[in-house]
Design a protein around this motif. Structure first.
Motif, PDB file in Angstrom:
ATOM      1  N   GLU A  96       0.834  -1.204   0.000  1.00  0.00           N
ATOM      2  CA  GLU A  96       0.000   0.000   0.000  1.00  0.00           C
ATOM      3  C   GLU A  96       0.868   1.254   0.000  1.00  0.00           C
ATOM      4  O   GLU A  96       0.562   2.237  -0.676  1.00  0.00           O
ATOM      5  N   HIS A  97       1.952   1.208   0.749  1.00  0.00           N
ATOM      6  CA  HIS A  97       2.886   2.339   0.756  1.00  0.00           C
ATOM      7  C   HIS A  97       3.478   2.555  -0.636  1.00  0.00           C
ATOM      8  O   HIS A  97       3.610   3.685  -1.098  1.00  0.00           O
ATOM      9  N   LEU A  98       3.832   1.448  -1.297  1.00  0.00           N
ATOM     10  CA  LEU A  98       4.426   1.558  -2.630  1.00  0.00           C
ATOM     11  C   LEU A  98       3.436   2.149  -3.630  1.00  0.00           C
ATOM     12  O   LEU A  98       3.821   2.911  -4.522  1.00  0.00           O
ATOM     13  N   LYS A  99       2.155   1.806  -3.480  1.00  0.00           N
ATOM     14  CA  LYS A  99       1.133   2.398  -4.353  1.00  0.00           C
ATOM     15  C   LYS A  99       1.092   3.910  -4.208  1.00  0.00           C
ATOM     16  O   LYS A  99       0.809   4.641  -5.157  1.00  0.00           O
ATOM     17  N   ASN A 100       1.383   4.371  -2.995  1.00  0.00           N
ATOM     18  CA  ASN A 100       1.417   5.815  -2.729  1.00  0.00           C
ATOM     19  C   ASN A 100       2.806   6.412  -2.962  1.00  0.00           C
ATOM     20  O   ASN A 100       3.097   7.525  -2.520  1.00  0.00           O
TER      21      ASN A 100
END
Length: 613
Positions: free
Chosen positions: A86-90
């Motif tokens: 999820e962090h990587l998506k952001n």
């Protein structure tokens, strides 16, 4: 007493993959390769990671089985992997395990007490609300009826398995197989009496202890142990000393009563695992010396630590202790801002202002110098020589590896490693005093000859003096070893015999050509970038470093360049150069150029005023 407190930023500064994101990426690679290896899909040559290839192709090490047992169906690993994605998506390539774990535990805690309250009116709605906050990997362990069943024990067991996998990653993958490629000049300049570490491994000792003695250590979060490749999960978990927990989140009136989740909290783990609290005795020692009237200055250096509130209890204990002045290193303005913000969370805004700007400030912020590569630097060969000189303090294996490294460098004639003729003489002198001089004299003389300095313009060959290699002998006399003298005489002789004025005139021609190209740049109208300005500045100063040349012409050129095509960036570049250099010669030159620029700018403004009048 000088105390150095280090956090994970210390390891990162030295080029080591010690972030939680690095660990999760390692987990992904291992899981994939382990699965492929089991179905015989991968051959040895197809596994690029040297460490993973070793443990997978050599199952007798048992490390692959250990990692697999720690990682498979681990409730925390599954959750952290999803959170990281999820962090990587952001577009955020980072994750904080402690923050993620804390959030889940607080949600489970809320659900636990919701079941306990059994408020008939809002009971079902509150239960559903609390369950909705939990990740799916945790929901599947909840019973169909009331309560949370054995979820807490599963969370605790899997946290221990997560810590076990992290221990293998740190002690085996990073420490045993990794290579430290950088050092930091600020850290090298500090000679601490004690190290207070929030890390799991003693990287400071590996890099910097070469010229320090009797350093004390305290590992707040425990230390990863170097264990043989024999795997027994329950035994390894029981002996593990690493702390990976969360800060206290309950209010004062609740934290002493509600202890269902105490095993996840840092302070509990520190007590249970008996991690380092040696630092408390250091504070007692400081108090004792102050009572005895000793005016010794006590400093706390903090490097690579975010000053997060999760470590607030220890930060308060150290920074607020009477008689300690704290120096906090920061990497850049963004990190400085975050550190100040975190200090405010720990102490409150009023205290932070008082500690930094009060009448008797106890906190000082200092921008850290840029890290430098170890290989090919003076730091590498000097630290190796100091370790060799003190070989009797090291384990046999460490000494053997050290000698093998130096022998390999000699055999390869690695000129970048030896740096200069001076360092070669120091190495020969050390070898000679330990019985190896005769064995390597010929090779070291060849290396010294290859390192003759023809880079700068010199009118006479470099000659070394014996007194630089004198040492205090056991009879309190200062002597230079006779064979070292002979070695120095041979180097000096080679320098004299191989020096010709052709080298001098060849360099002068090159110098004239370079200066002419620089004059064309200075006379042009196109603005130059900061890096180009610094390159020209350093080149010109190096050319004029020796005892000849028209100095007035040089300063006129540099002032013209700085106030002309480099006007917009020259002041900023000089400030930056002064910030990162330790060379007294460079400091004098950069400061003089700054003042000359200011003087000419001042007179230019005065001329404008006169013309307007």
């Amino acid at each position: 007493m000088d105390i150095l407190m280090i956090g994970n930023g210390f390891d990162i500064e030295h080029g080591l993959p010690t972030t939680y994101a690095d660990f999760l990426q390692f987990v992904e690679r291992f899981n994939y390769l382990y699965t492929m290896a089991k179905i015989k899909f991968y051959t040895e040559s197809k596994i690029e990671d040297e460490y993973l290839r070793f443990i997978i192709e050599n199952p007798e090490t048992n490390a692959d089985k250990a990692l697999h047992e720690y990682l498979k169906d681990n409730i925390w690993i599954d959750h952290l992997k999803r959170a990281y994605k999820e962090h990587l998506k952001n577009k955020e390539d980072w994750i904080d395990f402690e923050s993620e774990i804390s959030q889940v535990i607080q949600n489970v805690d809320e659900l636990y007490h919701a079941y306990m309250e059994k408020d008939e009116e809002f009971y079902v709605a509150k239960i559903n609300h609390c369950r909705g906050k939990l990740p799916g990997s945790f929901l599947k362990y909840l019973p169909h009826g009331n309560g949370i069943g054995n979820l807490i024990s599963i969370m605790q067991k899997d946290l221990n398995r997560l810590i076990g996998a992290l221990e293998i990653y740190i002690i085996d993958y990073i420490d045993n197989w990794g290579r430290i490629e950088y050092y930091n000049p600020d850290i090298d300049a500090i000679h601490p009496d004690a190290i207070l570490s929030f890390n799991y491994s003693n990287r400071w000792k590996r890099v910097y202890e070469y010229n320090r003695e009797n350093v004390k250590y305290s590992f707040i979060h425990g230390k990863a142990r170097s264990t043989p490749y024999v795997f027994c999960m329950d035994e390894c978990i029981d002996k593990n000393q690493m702390v990976l927990g969360i800060d206290e989140y309950l209010s004062k009136d609740r934290k002493n009563k509600e202890v269902e989740f105490i095993a996840f909290k840092k302070y509990y783990q520190r007590i249970y695992k008996k991690t380092g609290n040696e630092y408390k005795s250091w504070l007692v020692e400081i108090d004792k010396e102050r009572k005895e009237g000793k005016k010794k200055e006590n400093k706390l250096y903090i490097f690579g630590h975010s000053l997060d509130v999760t470590d607030g209890d220890i930060l308060k204990e150290m920074i607020e202790h009477d008689g300690i002045h704290t120096i906090i290193f920061y990497k850049d303005k963004a990190r400085l801002g975050q550190q100040i913000t975190n200090l405010v969370k720990v102490f409150g805004p009023e205290k932070v202002i008082q500690y930094v700007y009060g009448n008797n400030p106890i906190i000082e912020f200092r921008q850290q110098k840029r890290r430098e590569e170890i290989h090919g630097s003076t730091f590498e060969i000097v630290s190796d020589m100091v370790k060799f000189d003190n070989f009797y303090k090291y384990k046999g294996g460490d000494l053997e590896n050290m000698i093998l490294k130096i022998e390999r460098k000699i055999k390869e004639k690695d000129l970048r490693y030896f740096c200069s003729q001076e360092k070669v003489i120091f190495l020969y002198d050390s070898f000679q005093r330990h019985g190896l001089g005769k064995k390597y004299a010929k090779e070291l003389l060849e290396i010294a000859d290859s390192l003759r300095d023809t880079k700068f313009i010199v009118k006479e060959p470099i000659q070394f003096k014996y007194e630089n290699w004198q040492y205090l002998d056991y009879d309190n006399s200062w002597v230079c070893d006779m064979l070292t003298k002979k070695f120095i005489e041979t180097v000096n002789k080679h320098n004299r015999e191989n020096f010709t004025l052709d080298d001098f005139w060849e360099n002068v021609t090159t110098w004239d050509d370079i200066m002419e190209s620089y004059r064309q740049i200075a006379n042009g109208s196109k603005e130059i970038e900061k890096n180009k300005y610094i390159e020209i500045l350093k080149d010109v100063l190096s050319m004029y470093k020796h005892s000849y040349g028209n100095m007035e012409e040089m300063w006129s050129f540099l002032i013209k360049l700085s106030r002309g095509v480099a006007k917009k960036i020259s002041r900023e570049a000089l400030d930056e150069l002064l910030l990162y250099t330790e060379s007294s010669w460079e400091i004098c030159n950069y400061t003089h150029l700054q003042r000359e620029i200011e003087k000419y700018d001042y007179f230019s403004e005065q001329e404008k005023c006169v013309e307007q009048f």
